[in-house]
Design a protein around this motif. Structure first.
Motif, short mmCIF file in Angstrom:
data_model
loop_
_atom_site.label_atom_id
_atom_site.label_comp_id
_atom_site.label_asym_id
_atom_site.label_seq_id
_atom_site.Cartn_x
_atom_site.Cartn_y
_atom_site.Cartn_z
N SER A 1 25.12 -13.14 -17.67
CA SER A 1 24.84 -14.14 -16.62
C SER A 1 25.12 -13.58 -15.23
N ALA B 1 26.42 -13.56 -11.23
CA ALA B 1 27.54 -14.10 -10.47
C ALA B 1 27.01 -15.09 -9.45
N SER C 1 31.15 -20.46 -7.52
CA SER C 1 31.72 -21.32 -8.56
C SER C 1 32.99 -21.98 -8.04
N TYR D 1 34.89 -19.04 -5.94
CA TYR D 1 34.71 -17.62 -6.20
C TYR D 1 33.27 -17.39 -6.63
N VAL D 2 32.78 -16.17 -6.41
CA VAL D 2 31.44 -15.80 -6.86
C VAL D 2 31.60 -15.00 -8.16
N VAL D 3 31.30 -15.63 -9.28
CA VAL D 3 31.59 -15.03 -10.59
C VAL D 3 30.53 -15.42 -11.61
N ASP D 4 30.49 -14.66 -12.72
CA ASP D 4 29.57 -14.97 -13.81
C ASP D 4 30.19 -16.02 -14.73
N ASP D 5 29.48 -16.32 -15.83
CA ASP D 5 29.91 -17.40 -16.72
C ASP D 5 31.30 -17.16 -17.30
N ASN E 1 33.79 -15.11 -16.33
CA ASN E 1 34.86 -15.12 -15.35
C ASN E 1 35.12 -16.52 -14.82
N ARG E 2 34.09 -17.36 -14.73
CA ARG E 2 34.29 -18.76 -14.36
C ARG E 2 35.14 -19.46 -15.42
N ALA F 1 36.52 -10.05 -13.30
CA ALA F 1 36.67 -10.28 -11.86
C ALA F 1 38.16 -10.27 -11.51
#
Length: 422
Positions: A136, A138, A141, A148-152, A154-155, A189
């Motif tokens: 996914s 970033a 989120s 934060y700007v993160v993928d699935d 790391n969210r 992240a």
């Protein structure tokens, strides 16, 4: 760069002065007899019949431990608290909040409470719709009140961190772990994780994968003979591997573009395995071995993180309790007070005040016997504490000679007698 000028943070000083921290590995592996779960284990497997976290904390306080870290989520992805971000947790069948119960027991007992939250997650890798390694992008989120700007994945991980740090505090230590049994590529992240922890738990040390505390490099219970807390970095990473024989010697310092205070934590289990296995009830480490581990971890400028895994009842097993109780009594009796000389000694105990950095590069200890000084021990680093076994001797005085140092250093010296040393 001046290694003598590097100082620890207040949180690192408080962490080091604890000396003894307990690790508690508990989860489905306790009931499936595995060390690493599959990620698809039935949540109903986790079913302790007599869970009592206050039994753990009573035992640990009696043994002299100052904090405890629980595997809130191990690599299998099962959560010991009822996380609202997945169903694969104690809420699925067991119905009790282990993280919450241990947090409360720690507050009642005066113990620090820490959480282990595995970055690797086999459930999120294998479950339908799982986030781990799903490719996914970033995106911005919202994590609680932060963005934060993160993928699935790391969210998901940040949400779980937020949940733990805001629901079960105060948190003394967050333990990450670098082990990874997954087969998928997933970028972590780290900077976002560290930022969230600093915002929500500013006094917590972030350990083993974090910026405050490093893994000593083995799981055998010992630090190096030369164990520096001032560690060289280059391009944001340690110059040496964490497992290297020397992580902060002259060769490594010469390659550094940065120096950090980065002390070592020694993790080892009281049993052969990290999780409870009934077949290992006769393999609990005896007290003389635990004391040797103590001397080679706490006594080599590190913190000892000793794992005690609860059994299938949800209690520390009787052999473990007996060993811990005897170990704690021995540490108090043999190492908790300084002998008044003249007396027979077989351990010398040296300390630097690490608030002023770590300075000593080499030293020697002398004993005054029958009116004559004789050298009985020598070594390199001291740091927070150095324990050295010496041949039994009955001096009227002991003294330390600092042979080389990065800057002026004040060293405290005392002596002990440990009858378990052969």
């Amino acid at each position: 760069m001046d290694a003598s000028a590097v100082r620890p943070s207040a949180r690192q000083v408080a962490w080091q002065r604890q000396e003894l921290t307990a690790f508690v590995h508990f989860g489905p592996n306790t009931f499936t007899d595995l060390e690493w779960g599959t990620g698809v284990d039935d949540p109903a497997a986790f079913n302790p019949t007599a869970l009592d976290c206050s039994q753990w904390t009573r035992t640990l306080v009696d043994a002299g431990f100052k904090s405890v870290i629980l595997t809130a989520k191990h690599h299998d992805g099962f959560c010991l608290w009822p996380s609202k971000f997945l169903d694969h947790s104690v809420a699925a069948s067991y119905g009790r909040d282990v993280v919450g119960e241990l947090s409360a027991a720690c507050q009642s007992a005066g113990l620090g409470f820490g959480v282990y939250l595995s970055p690797a997650d086999l459930y999120q890798e294998k479950a339908p719709g799982g986030y781990y390694g799903n490719g996914s992008p970033a995106v911005p989120s919202r994590i609680g009140e932060f963005e934060y700007v993160v993928d699935d994945y790391n969210r998901f991980y940040l949400n779980q961190l937020h949940e733990l740090l805001t629901s079960y505090g105060p948190i003394a230590e967050v333990w990450l772990d670098g082990a990874n049994p997954t087969s998928s590529a997933q970028t972590y992240a780290f900077e976002a994780w560290f930022d969230l922890i600093r915002r929500l738990a500013p006094d917590a040390t972030i350990a083993v994968g974090g910026p405050d505390v490093r893994w000593v490099g083995n799981e055998d219970g010992f630090a190096r003979e030369t164990e520096w807390s001032v560690v060289p970095f280059a391009d944001g990473a340690m110059v040496a591997e964490q497992t290297a024989r020397d992580v902060a010697g002259p060769e490594q310092l010469a390659k550094a573009d940065e120096l950090r205070w980065y002390p070592a934590e020694v993790d080892v289990s009281i049993r052969p395995g990290w999780f409870y296995h009934a077949a290992e009830d006769d393999a609990v480490k005896p007290v003389p071995e635990l004391l040797d581990i103590y001397r080679r971890s706490v006594g080599r400028n590190a913190v000892l993180l000793l794992n005690i895994p609860p059994d299938r009842r949800g209690l520390f097993a009787d052999p473990d309790v007996a060993a811990l109780t005897e170990f704690g009594a021995a540490v108090r009796e043999y190492y908790g007070t300084d002998l008044v000389l003249p007396a027979t000694i077989n351990v010398v105990d040296l300390r630097e005040n690490i608030e002023h950095g770590q300075q000593v590069e080499s030293f020697a200890v002398d004993a005054l016997v029958d009116g004559s000084w004789q050298e009985i021990a020598s070594g390199t680093t001291i740091g927070h504490r150095r324990l050295l076994v010496v041949p039994p001797v009955a001096p009227s005085e002991v003294r330390v000679r600092v042979l080389a140092a990065r800057a002026e250093a004040e060293v405290e010296l005392s002596a002990h007698f440990d009858p378990t040393i052969s």
